[in-house]
Design a protein around this motif. Structure first.
Motif, PDB file in Angstrom:
ATOM      1  N   ASP A 198       0.846  -1.202   0.000  1.00  0.00           N
ATOM      2  CA  ASP A 198       0.000   0.000   0.000  1.00  0.00           C
ATOM      3  C   ASP A 198       0.879   1.249   0.000  1.00  0.00           C
ATOM      4  OD1 ASP A 198      -2.005  -1.805   0.232  1.00  0.00           O
ATOM      5  OD2 ASP A 198      -2.607  -1.262   2.271  1.00  0.00           O
ATOM      6  N   TYR A 199       2.021   1.169   0.678  1.00  0.00           N
ATOM      7  CA  TYR A 199       2.904   2.328   0.765  1.00  0.00           C
ATOM      8  C   TYR A 199       3.718   2.506  -0.508  1.00  0.00           C
ATOM      9  CZ  TYR A 199       1.157   3.345   5.246  1.00  0.00           C
ATOM     10  OH  TYR A 199       0.288   3.711   6.228  1.00  0.00           O
ATOM     11  N   ILE A 200       3.963   1.407  -1.210  1.00  0.00           N
ATOM     12  CA  ILE A 200       4.621   1.541  -2.518  1.00  0.00           C
ATOM     13  C   ILE A 200       3.638   2.215  -3.482  1.00  0.00           C
ATOM     14  CG2 ILE A 200       5.584   0.229  -4.472  1.00  0.00           C
ATOM     15  CD1 ILE A 200       6.619  -1.757  -2.245  1.00  0.00           C
ATOM     16  N   TYR A 201       2.372   1.809  -3.396  1.00  0.00           N
ATOM     17  CA  TYR A 201       1.328   2.476  -4.200  1.00  0.00           C
ATOM     18  C   TYR A 201       1.271   3.961  -3.838  1.00  0.00           C
ATOM     19  CZ  TYR A 201      -3.225   4.382  -5.267  1.00  0.00           C
ATOM     20  OH  TYR A 201      -4.207   5.228  -5.686  1.00  0.00           O
ATOM     21  N   LEU A 202       1.303   4.255  -2.540  1.00  0.00           N
ATOM     22  CA  LEU A 202       1.245   5.642  -2.077  1.00  0.00           C
ATOM     23  C   LEU A 202       2.386   6.457  -2.697  1.00  0.00           C
ATOM     24  CD1 LEU A 202       0.116   7.737   0.194  1.00  0.00           C
ATOM     25  CD2 LEU A 202       2.148   7.062   1.423  1.00  0.00           C
ATOM     26  N   PHE A 203       3.591   5.896  -2.632  1.00  0.00           N
ATOM     27  CA  PHE A 203       4.766   6.580  -3.176  1.00  0.00           C
ATOM     28  C   PHE A 203       4.571   6.882  -4.669  1.00  0.00           C
ATOM     29  CE2 PHE A 203       8.856   5.777  -5.402  1.00  0.00           C
ATOM     30  CZ  PHE A 203       9.393   7.035  -5.192  1.00  0.00           C
ATOM     31  N   LYS A 204       4.127   5.853  -5.425  1.00  0.00           N
ATOM     32  CA  LYS A 204       3.956   6.052  -6.872  1.00  0.00           C
ATOM     33  C   LYS A 204       2.886   7.103  -7.156  1.00  0.00           C
ATOM     34  CE  LYS A 204       5.081   1.416  -8.505  1.00  0.00           C
ATOM     35  NZ  LYS A 204       4.352   0.182  -8.810  1.00  0.00           N
ATOM     36  N   SER A 205       1.809   7.056  -6.379  1.00  0.00           N
ATOM     37  CA  SER A 205       0.711   7.986  -6.648  1.00  0.00           C
ATOM     38  C   SER A 205       1.123   9.418  -6.308  1.00  0.00           C
ATOM     39  CB  SER A 205      -0.562   7.577  -5.888  1.00  0.00           C
ATOM     40  OG  SER A 205      -0.377   7.744  -4.508  1.00  0.00           O
ATOM     41  N   ILE A 206       1.967   9.585  -5.298  1.00  0.00           N
ATOM     42  CA  ILE A 206       2.455  10.928  -4.940  1.00  0.00           C
ATOM     43  C   ILE A 206       3.361  11.456  -6.063  1.00  0.00           C
ATOM     44  CG2 ILE A 206       3.948  12.206  -3.360  1.00  0.00           C
ATOM     45  CD1 ILE A 206       2.980  10.448  -1.104  1.00  0.00           C
ATOM     46  N   LEU A 207       4.221  10.561  -6.551  1.00  0.00           N
ATOM     47  CA  LEU A 207       5.152  10.951  -7.609  1.00  0.00           C
ATOM     48  C   LEU A 207       4.406  11.334  -8.893  1.00  0.00           C
ATOM     49  CD1 LEU A 207       8.213  10.943  -7.270  1.00  0.00           C
ATOM     50  CD2 LEU A 207       8.273   8.712  -8.378  1.00  0.00           C
ATOM     51  N   ASN A 208       3.339  10.575  -9.196  1.00  0.00           N
ATOM     52  CA  ASN A 208       2.604  10.800 -10.450  1.00  0.00           C
ATOM     53  C   ASN A 208       1.570  11.911 -10.372  1.00  0.00           C
ATOM     54  OD1 ASN A 208       3.965   8.753 -11.681  1.00  0.00           O
ATOM     55  ND2 ASN A 208       2.478   7.177 -11.096  1.00  0.00           N
ATOM     56  N   PHE A 209       1.303  12.409  -9.172  1.00  0.00           N
ATOM     57  CA  PHE A 209       0.271  13.450  -9.068  1.00  0.00           C
ATOM     58  C   PHE A 209       0.731  14.692  -9.831  1.00  0.00           C
ATOM     59  CE2 PHE A 209      -2.202  16.812  -6.961  1.00  0.00           C
ATOM     60  CZ  PHE A 209      -3.458  16.277  -7.183  1.00  0.00           C
ATOM     61  N   PRO A 210      -0.190  15.364 -10.582  1.00  0.00           N
ATOM     62  CA  PRO A 210       0.234  16.540 -11.343  1.00  0.00           C
ATOM     63  C   PRO A 210       0.807  17.629 -10.439  1.00  0.00           C
ATOM     64  CG  PRO A 210      -2.090  15.993 -11.771  1.00  0.00           C
ATOM     65  CD  PRO A 210      -1.607  15.042 -10.726  1.00  0.00           C
ATOM     66  N   GLY A 211       1.821  18.317 -10.936  1.00  0.00           N
ATOM     67  CA  GLY A 211       2.395  19.452 -10.207  1.00  0.00           C
ATOM     68  C   GLY A 211       1.464  20.658 -10.285  1.00  0.00           C
ATOM     69  N   ARG A 212       1.933  21.757  -9.683  1.00  0.00           N
ATOM     70  CA  ARG A 212       1.059  22.921  -9.565  1.00  0.00           C
ATOM     71  C   ARG A 212       0.607  23.450 -10.930  1.00  0.00           C
ATOM     72  NH1 ARG A 212       0.743  28.199  -9.767  1.00  0.00           N
ATOM     73  NH2 ARG A 212      -0.346  29.363  -8.139  1.00  0.00           N
ATOM     74  N   SER A 213       1.529  23.549 -11.909  1.00  0.00           N
ATOM     75  CA  SER A 213       1.129  24.164 -13.180  1.00  0.00           C
ATOM     76  C   SER A 213       0.177  23.246 -13.943  1.00  0.00           C
ATOM     77  CB  SER A 213       2.345  24.543 -14.029  1.00  0.00           C
ATOM     78  OG  SER A 213       3.091  23.406 -14.288  1.00  0.00           O
ATOM     79  N   ARG A 214       0.402  21.925 -13.882  1.00  0.00           N
ATOM     80  CA  ARG A 214      -0.530  20.993 -14.541  1.00  0.00           C
ATOM     81  C   ARG A 214      -1.901  21.041 -13.853  1.00  0.00           C
ATOM     82  NH1 ARG A 214      -3.066  19.220 -18.394  1.00  0.00           N
ATOM     83  NH2 ARG A 214      -3.796  17.094 -18.351  1.00  0.00           N
ATOM     84  N   MET A 215      -1.873  21.132 -12.523  1.00  0.00           N
ATOM     85  CA  MET A 215      -3.145  21.219 -11.792  1.00  0.00           C
ATOM     86  C   MET A 215      -3.897  22.484 -12.204  1.00  0.00           C
ATOM     87  SD  MET A 215      -4.320  18.900  -9.927  1.00  0.00           S
ATOM     88  CE  MET A 215      -5.624  19.844  -9.190  1.00  0.00           C
TER      89      MET A 215
END
Ligand SMILES: C[S@@+](CC[C@H](N)C(=O)[O-])C[C@H]1O[C@@H](n2cnc3c(N)ncnc32)[C@H](O)[C@@H]1O
Length: 224
Positions: free
Chosen positions: A166-183
């Motif tokens: 679950d924490y490996i998933y968490l790490f990947k999802s944090i990394l893949n979340f759009p940055g401020r300009s994409r958001m």
């Protein structure tokens, strides 16, 4: 669809979810949610509400929670309505809330633009959208936390009743979340203007405060 089922299944079966959040964030997750609450104007719809941790902090108006995982909702303690539903297709009438919040949830939603359009649909004109989320790599200082999130959290999680995967998933999802300009551009595409951004904890966590200005996409004045 398979991925969405897997994500929902993971949360259905998550035990001691909030206790681990408090431990791993040194209690800061509670402070970040309080900043979100200060921005709320009721009525409030909290999407991906999980165990209702955001709703429990809001006492100034009507409120409701929605989450894809029934197991998370069953563990919620509080006197507020909760419904099962997908952020990408909310079972909610048009223009029924003044604020929509989503805390540590949008990262898990597969079609973020579809979800943002749904948030726009259920908000009244001029309504507020509050997105609290984690991201590594957008703010330069946030990289400091990479070893902690990528290694320490998965390795320590079994000691606190967690599953390292679950924490490996968490790490990947944090990394893949759009940055401020994409958001910001996703928000424009779904009819919102970003009004304010809070950065917490070395830029690892953001609170985006956006306003519904139209029901369709907002043209980009720079044309980029
Ligand atoms: C990390 S938890 C956050 C819970 C809560 N907002 C909090 O602050 O504690 C993420 C939640 O998102 C929910 N979720 C994931 N995908 C979703 C979707 N497509 N629609 C609605 N909820 C979703 C999960 O079931 C889970 O409860």
């Amino acid at each position: 669809m398979q991925d969405k089922r897997r994500i929902s299944y993971m949360f259905e079966n998550m035990r001691m979810y909030e206790a681990r959040n408090v431990i791993f964030s040194f209690g800061r997750n509670l402070t970040w949610r309080r900043y979100l609450i200060k921005e709320v104007e009721g009525p409030l719809l909290d999407v991906a509400t999980g165990e209702g941790n955001v709703l429990r902090l809001y006492h100034h108006g009507s409120k409701m929670g929605v989450d894809i995982a029934l197991g998370m909702l069953k563990r919620a303690k509080g006197n507020f309505p909760l419904i099962v539903g997908d952020a990408e297709n909310l079972p909610i009438r048009n223009e029924s809330f003044k604020t929509v919040s989503i805390a540590f949830g949008l990262r898990n939603v597969l079609d973020k633009l579809a979800a943002l359009r749904e948030f726009n649909r259920v908000l009244v004109p001029g309504g507020k959208l509050l997105i609290l989320e984690m991201k590594i790599g957008d703010h330069p200082l946030s990289w400091i936390q990479l070893p902690y999130v990528a290694l320490v959290m998965p390795l320590l999680s079994p000691a606190f009743g967690g599953n390292p995967f679950d924490y490996i998933y968490l790490f990947k999802s944090i990394l893949n979340f759009p940055g401020r300009s994409r958001m910001e551009s996703l928000l424009r595409e779904s009819g919102f203007l970003l009004r304010k951004t809070y950065y917490f904890y070395l830029g690892s966590t953001y609170l985006f405060v956006a306003e519904k200005v139209t029901t369709g996409p907002i043209p980009n004045p720079t044309g980029v």
